[in-house]
Design a protein around this motif. Structure first.
Motif, PDB file in Angstrom:
ATOM      1  N   ASP A 387       0.840  -1.194   0.000  1.00  0.00           N
ATOM      2  CA  ASP A 387       0.000   0.000   0.000  1.00  0.00           C
ATOM      3  C   ASP A 387       0.873   1.241   0.000  1.00  0.00           C
ATOM      4  O   ASP A 387       1.864   1.308   0.734  1.00  0.00           O
ATOM      5  CB  ASP A 387      -0.895   0.034   1.242  1.00  0.00           C
ATOM      6  N   ARG A 388       0.487   2.214  -0.811  1.00  0.00           N
ATOM      7  CA  ARG A 388       1.132   3.513  -0.704  1.00  0.00           C
ATOM      8  C   ARG A 388       0.458   4.285   0.417  1.00  0.00           C
ATOM      9  O   ARG A 388      -0.763   4.338   0.505  1.00  0.00           O
ATOM     10  CB  ARG A 388       1.035   4.300  -2.009  1.00  0.00           C
ATOM     11  N   PHE A 389       1.263   4.907   1.249  1.00  0.00           N
ATOM     12  CA  PHE A 389       0.750   5.626   2.408  1.00  0.00           C
ATOM     13  C   PHE A 389      -0.234   6.716   1.988  1.00  0.00           C
ATOM     14  O   PHE A 389       0.022   7.474   1.062  1.00  0.00           O
ATOM     15  CB  PHE A 389       1.921   6.265   3.174  1.00  0.00           C
ATOM     16  N   GLY A 390      -1.358   6.769   2.676  1.00  0.00           N
ATOM     17  CA  GLY A 390      -2.288   7.859   2.472  1.00  0.00           C
ATOM     18  C   GLY A 390      -3.464   7.528   1.585  1.00  0.00           C
ATOM     19  O   GLY A 390      -3.305   7.004   0.491  1.00  0.00           O
ATOM     20  N   ILE A 391      -4.669   7.806   2.091  1.00  0.00           N
ATOM     21  CA  ILE A 391      -5.898   7.731   1.315  1.00  0.00           C
ATOM     22  C   ILE A 391      -6.349   9.166   1.099  1.00  0.00           C
ATOM     23  O   ILE A 391      -6.388   9.964   2.038  1.00  0.00           O
ATOM     24  CB  ILE A 391      -6.973   6.926   2.064  1.00  0.00           C
ATOM     25  N   ARG A 392      -6.698   9.515  -0.148  1.00  0.00           N
ATOM     26  CA  ARG A 392      -6.998  10.908  -0.469  1.00  0.00           C
ATOM     27  C   ARG A 392      -8.463  11.080  -0.860  1.00  0.00           C
ATOM     28  O   ARG A 392      -9.076  10.187  -1.440  1.00  0.00           O
ATOM     29  CB  ARG A 392      -6.092  11.414  -1.598  1.00  0.00           C
ATOM     30  N   VAL A 393      -8.975  12.267  -0.541  1.00  0.00           N
ATOM     31  CA  VAL A 393     -10.368  12.588  -0.841  1.00  0.00           C
ATOM     32  C   VAL A 393     -10.425  13.912  -1.597  1.00  0.00           C
ATOM     33  O   VAL A 393      -9.801  14.894  -1.197  1.00  0.00           O
ATOM     34  CB  VAL A 393     -11.198  12.693   0.452  1.00  0.00           C
ATOM     35  N   LEU A 394     -11.170  13.911  -2.680  1.00  0.00           N
ATOM     36  CA  LEU A 394     -11.429  15.127  -3.450  1.00  0.00           C
ATOM     37  C   LEU A 394     -12.923  15.427  -3.360  1.00  0.00           C
ATOM     38  O   LEU A 394     -13.755  14.607  -3.736  1.00  0.00           O
ATOM     39  CB  LEU A 394     -11.018  14.934  -4.911  1.00  0.00           C
ATOM     40  N   ARG A 395     -13.263  16.588  -2.832  1.00  0.00           N
ATOM     41  CA  ARG A 395     -14.662  16.955  -2.605  1.00  0.00           C
ATOM     42  C   ARG A 395     -15.251  17.564  -3.878  1.00  0.00           C
ATOM     43  O   ARG A 395     -14.695  18.493  -4.462  1.00  0.00           O
ATOM     44  CB  ARG A 395     -14.730  17.969  -1.463  1.00  0.00           C
ATOM     45  N   ASP A 396     -16.416  17.034  -4.312  1.00  0.00           N
ATOM     46  CA  ASP A 396     -17.037  17.489  -5.557  1.00  0.00           C
ATOM     47  C   ASP A 396     -18.515  17.800  -5.319  1.00  0.00           C
ATOM     48  O   ASP A 396     -19.360  16.911  -5.354  1.00  0.00           O
ATOM     49  CB  ASP A 396     -16.879  16.418  -6.637  1.00  0.00           C
ATOM     50  N   PRO A 397     -18.861  19.078  -5.067  1.00  0.00           N
ATOM     51  CA  PRO A 397     -20.260  19.454  -4.839  1.00  0.00           C
ATOM     52  C   PRO A 397     -20.987  19.876  -6.117  1.00  0.00           C
ATOM     53  O   PRO A 397     -22.150  20.286  -6.053  1.00  0.00           O
ATOM     54  CB  PRO A 397     -20.132  20.645  -3.882  1.00  0.00           C
ATOM     55  N   PHE A 398     -20.337  19.787  -7.286  1.00  0.00           N
ATOM     56  CA  PHE A 398     -20.885  20.369  -8.503  1.00  0.00           C
ATOM     57  C   PHE A 398     -21.466  19.355  -9.490  1.00  0.00           C
ATOM     58  O   PHE A 398     -22.438  19.641 -10.188  1.00  0.00           O
ATOM     59  CB  PHE A 398     -19.799  21.185  -9.230  1.00  0.00           C
ATOM     60  N   THR A 399     -20.883  18.171  -9.586  1.00  0.00           N
ATOM     61  CA  THR A 399     -21.248  17.231 -10.647  1.00  0.00           C
ATOM     62  C   THR A 399     -22.670  16.723 -10.533  1.00  0.00           C
ATOM     63  O   THR A 399     -23.355  16.531 -11.547  1.00  0.00           O
ATOM     64  CB  THR A 399     -20.266  16.031 -10.646  1.00  0.00           C
ATOM     65  N   ASN A 400     -23.155  16.499  -9.333  1.00  0.00           N
ATOM     66  CA  ASN A 400     -24.449  15.832  -9.148  1.00  0.00           C
ATOM     67  C   ASN A 400     -25.239  16.529  -8.042  1.00  0.00           C
ATOM     68  O   ASN A 400     -25.601  15.904  -7.048  1.00  0.00           O
ATOM     69  CB  ASN A 400     -24.224  14.349  -8.827  1.00  0.00           C
ATOM     70  N   LYS A 401     -25.494  17.822  -8.210  1.00  0.00           N
ATOM     71  CA  LYS A 401     -26.246  18.573  -7.202  1.00  0.00           C
ATOM     72  C   LYS A 401     -27.624  17.947  -7.005  1.00  0.00           C
ATOM     73  O   LYS A 401     -28.244  17.495  -7.981  1.00  0.00           O
ATOM     74  CB  LYS A 401     -26.369  20.040  -7.639  1.00  0.00           C
ATOM     75  N   PRO A 402     -28.179  17.840  -5.780  1.00  0.00           N
ATOM     76  CA  PRO A 402     -27.677  18.437  -4.546  1.00  0.00           C
ATOM     77  C   PRO A 402     -26.729  17.546  -3.754  1.00  0.00           C
ATOM     78  O   PRO A 402     -26.503  17.776  -2.571  1.00  0.00           O
ATOM     79  CB  PRO A 402     -28.967  18.653  -3.754  1.00  0.00           C
ATOM     80  N   TYR A 403     -26.188  16.518  -4.375  1.00  0.00           N
ATOM     81  CA  TYR A 403     -25.287  15.618  -3.662  1.00  0.00           C
ATOM     82  C   TYR A 403     -23.853  16.134  -3.733  1.00  0.00           C
ATOM     83  O   TYR A 403     -23.431  16.720  -4.730  1.00  0.00           O
ATOM     84  CB  TYR A 403     -25.346  14.202  -4.252  1.00  0.00           C
ATOM     85  N   VAL A 404     -23.127  15.855  -2.677  1.00  0.00           N
ATOM     86  CA  VAL A 404     -21.695  16.148  -2.628  1.00  0.00           C
ATOM     87  C   VAL A 404     -20.963  14.817  -2.724  1.00  0.00           C
ATOM     88  O   VAL A 404     -21.165  13.923  -1.890  1.00  0.00           O
ATOM     89  CB  VAL A 404     -21.304  16.870  -1.324  1.00  0.00           C
ATOM     90  N   HIS A 405     -20.157  14.663  -3.760  1.00  0.00           N
ATOM     91  CA  HIS A 405     -19.397  13.430  -3.946  1.00  0.00           C
ATOM     92  C   HIS A 405     -18.019  13.562  -3.297  1.00  0.00           C
ATOM     93  O   HIS A 405     -17.446  14.656  -3.256  1.00  0.00           O
ATOM     94  CB  HIS A 405     -19.232  13.111  -5.432  1.00  0.00           C
ATOM     95  N   PHE A 406     -17.522  12.428  -2.823  1.00  0.00           N
ATOM     96  CA  PHE A 406     -16.190  12.399  -2.233  1.00  0.00           C
ATOM     97  C   PHE A 406     -15.370  11.343  -2.982  1.00  0.00           C
ATOM     98  O   PHE A 406     -15.452  10.147  -2.689  1.00  0.00           O
ATOM     99  CB  PHE A 406     -16.271  12.102  -0.727  1.00  0.00           C
ATOM    100  N   TYR A 407     -14.651  11.824  -3.972  1.00  0.00           N
ATOM    101  CA  TYR A 407     -13.837  10.936  -4.814  1.00  0.00           C
ATOM    102  C   TYR A 407     -12.634  10.495  -3.995  1.00  0.00           C
ATOM    103  O   TYR A 407     -11.717  11.269  -3.720  1.00  0.00           O
ATOM    104  CB  TYR A 407     -13.404  11.687  -6.070  1.00  0.00           C
TER     105      TYR A 407
END
Length: 430
Positions: A387-407
């Motif tokens: 495993d490479r150290f670290g899990i990353r999250v990119l916050r996306d509130p625009f693609t599927n409003k009103p949902y906020v996606h966390f890539y």
């Protein structure tokens, strides 16, 4: 009150299930069912040897066998749930002040996406030793307790993670040198010459990191609720998806944009084994296993697989197969007339074959001509997950409003690191 199986009712196909949340009750029911199974399977074999094979008797055996498989799944599920209940976030216990500050900032960003804290959050990653430089891929490293939540749930669900060696690195590639031929040596007298010995042979193994992702979504209203445990929510949403994808890759992945699985390497008859390939033993019959009435027992192939693995690897070895294949092997008897499959000795234990634990993974091959449905090996020594150290999250509130996606992404690699430590069984083709 817990209901238990009456063996007489089992033989008539009626089944009363134990409390599905009580592992002890499930195990007790398995014991009762297994005794009924052994009696009915023994009668089935005896009838076949006498030429009195009966469809109804075979159906009885299959019915109880299927119930044992179902009970084992229930027991595994209860144990998995109990383990998951102990996971959760660390709640900041034992954190450094910098890590605690990063967690607070991350949770604020997670809920609000406030760009005003972007620079501060990036700085806190460095201070908390979560990263040492800017992230070229975007997103933020999740707090340690959140990462641990995800990793532990994945480890609970993924069989290969549970039985294989794991390590964490901070680069995109891990290289390892393996000695496949040691230096020569010999005995000599005090005054005898010491001739030159062979040079050790080294092979380089390279494990490249591949990216796996999940993209869960939540409403902003849910995120505004301060009672929501962000670490637990993201862990639950992401971990199962990661576990299922990884589990399939560790078994059958081809190494292209995913780890390389144990089934993707070249396979050769065990007598012709060579480094870089995995040896196999034959099942003894085209399309399946030997008939129970034949002079060669179907259990003999499993015994051959057991002894096909060198003694130095058998300590710590386990069998790996699907639930359906385990149901088939459960019917096998050895030359002494004893069943080679045995019940778990405790509610938190595993069933055994030839006194070695059996792990089930439905990513394994089914029993069919030319397939490899059973593996036996010391996977701690044979397979490496990096495993490479670290899990990353990119916050996306625009693609599927009103949902906020966390890539959410992580990088993982895997492959065989010791080809001697794993053996397969191949179903015959002719």
């Amino acid at each position: 009150m817990t209901k238990m199986i009456n063996p007489a009712r089992l033989r008539g196909f009626a089944v009363a299930r134990a409390d599905a949340s009580n592992p002890t009750a499930i195990l007790n029911e398995m014991r009762t069912a297994f005794e009924a199974f052994k009696a009915e399977r023994t009668k089935e074999i005896d009838d076949l040897k006498k030429g009195l094979g009966d469809y109804v008797q075979t159906e009885k055996v299959d019915k109880i066998n299927a119930e044992l498989t179902s009970l084992q799944k229930s027991l595994d599920a209860v144990n998995m749930t109990m383990a998951a209940m102990q996971i959760g976030g660390a709640g900041g216990a034992g954190q450094t002040p910098e890590a605690a500050e990063h967690t607070q900032a991350f949770n604020k960003w997670f809920r609000r996406g406030d760009r005003a804290i972007d620079a501060d959050l990036r700085d806190l990653e460095v201070k908390a030793a979560l990263t040492s430089d800017s992230d070229e891929d975007g997103g933020y490293v999740v707090p340690e307790e959140m990462s641990n939540t995800i990793d532990r749930v994945v480890g609970t669900v993924s069989v290969m993670r549970d039985i294989s060696q794991q390590m964490t690195i901070s680069t995109d590639t891990y290289k390892k040198l393996i000695g496949v031929g040691g230096a020569g040596s010999g005995w000599v007298g005090e005054k005898q010459a010491r001739p030159e010995t062979d040079t050790p042979t080294l092979r380089e193994l390279v494990f490249n990191m591949q990216e796996i992702y999940a993209n869960p979504a939540a409403t902003q209203k849910m995120l505004d609720d301060g009672r929501v445990d962000i670490a637990a929510w993201l862990g639950n949403e992401v971990a199962i998806e990661f576990a299922e994808q990884e589990g399939a890759a560790f078994i059958s992945g081809d190494g292209v944009n995913r780890p390389r699985g144990i089934m993707s390497y070249d396979k050769v008859a065990n007598g012709s084994y060579a480094w870089g390939k995995i040896g196999y033993v034959p099942s003894g019959k085209a399309g399946g296993f030997a008939d129970p009435t034949a002079s060669v027992s179907p259990a003999d192939a499993v015994v051959d697989l057991y002894y096909g693995l060198k003694q130095q690897y058998r300590n710590g070895a386990s069998f790996l197969m699907s639930d359906a294949t385990m149901g088939t092997v459960r019917k096998f008897k050895n030359a002494d007339g004893d069943f080679i499959w045995q019940l778990p000795t405790g509610s938190a234990e595993l069933p055994t074959i030839l006194n070695k634990p059996v792990r089930t993974d439905d990513n394994m091959d089914a029993v069919a001509a030319g397939k490899f449905p059973i593996s036996f090996g010391n996977f701690q020594r044979g397979y490496l997950i990096v495993d490479r150290f670290g899990i990353r999250v990119l916050r996306d509130p625009f693609t599927n409003k009103p949902y906020v996606h966390f890539y959410t992404t992580k990088r993982v690699g895997g492959g065989v690191q010791n080809f001697e430590a794993i053996k397969h069984m191949k179903i015959g083709t002719s």
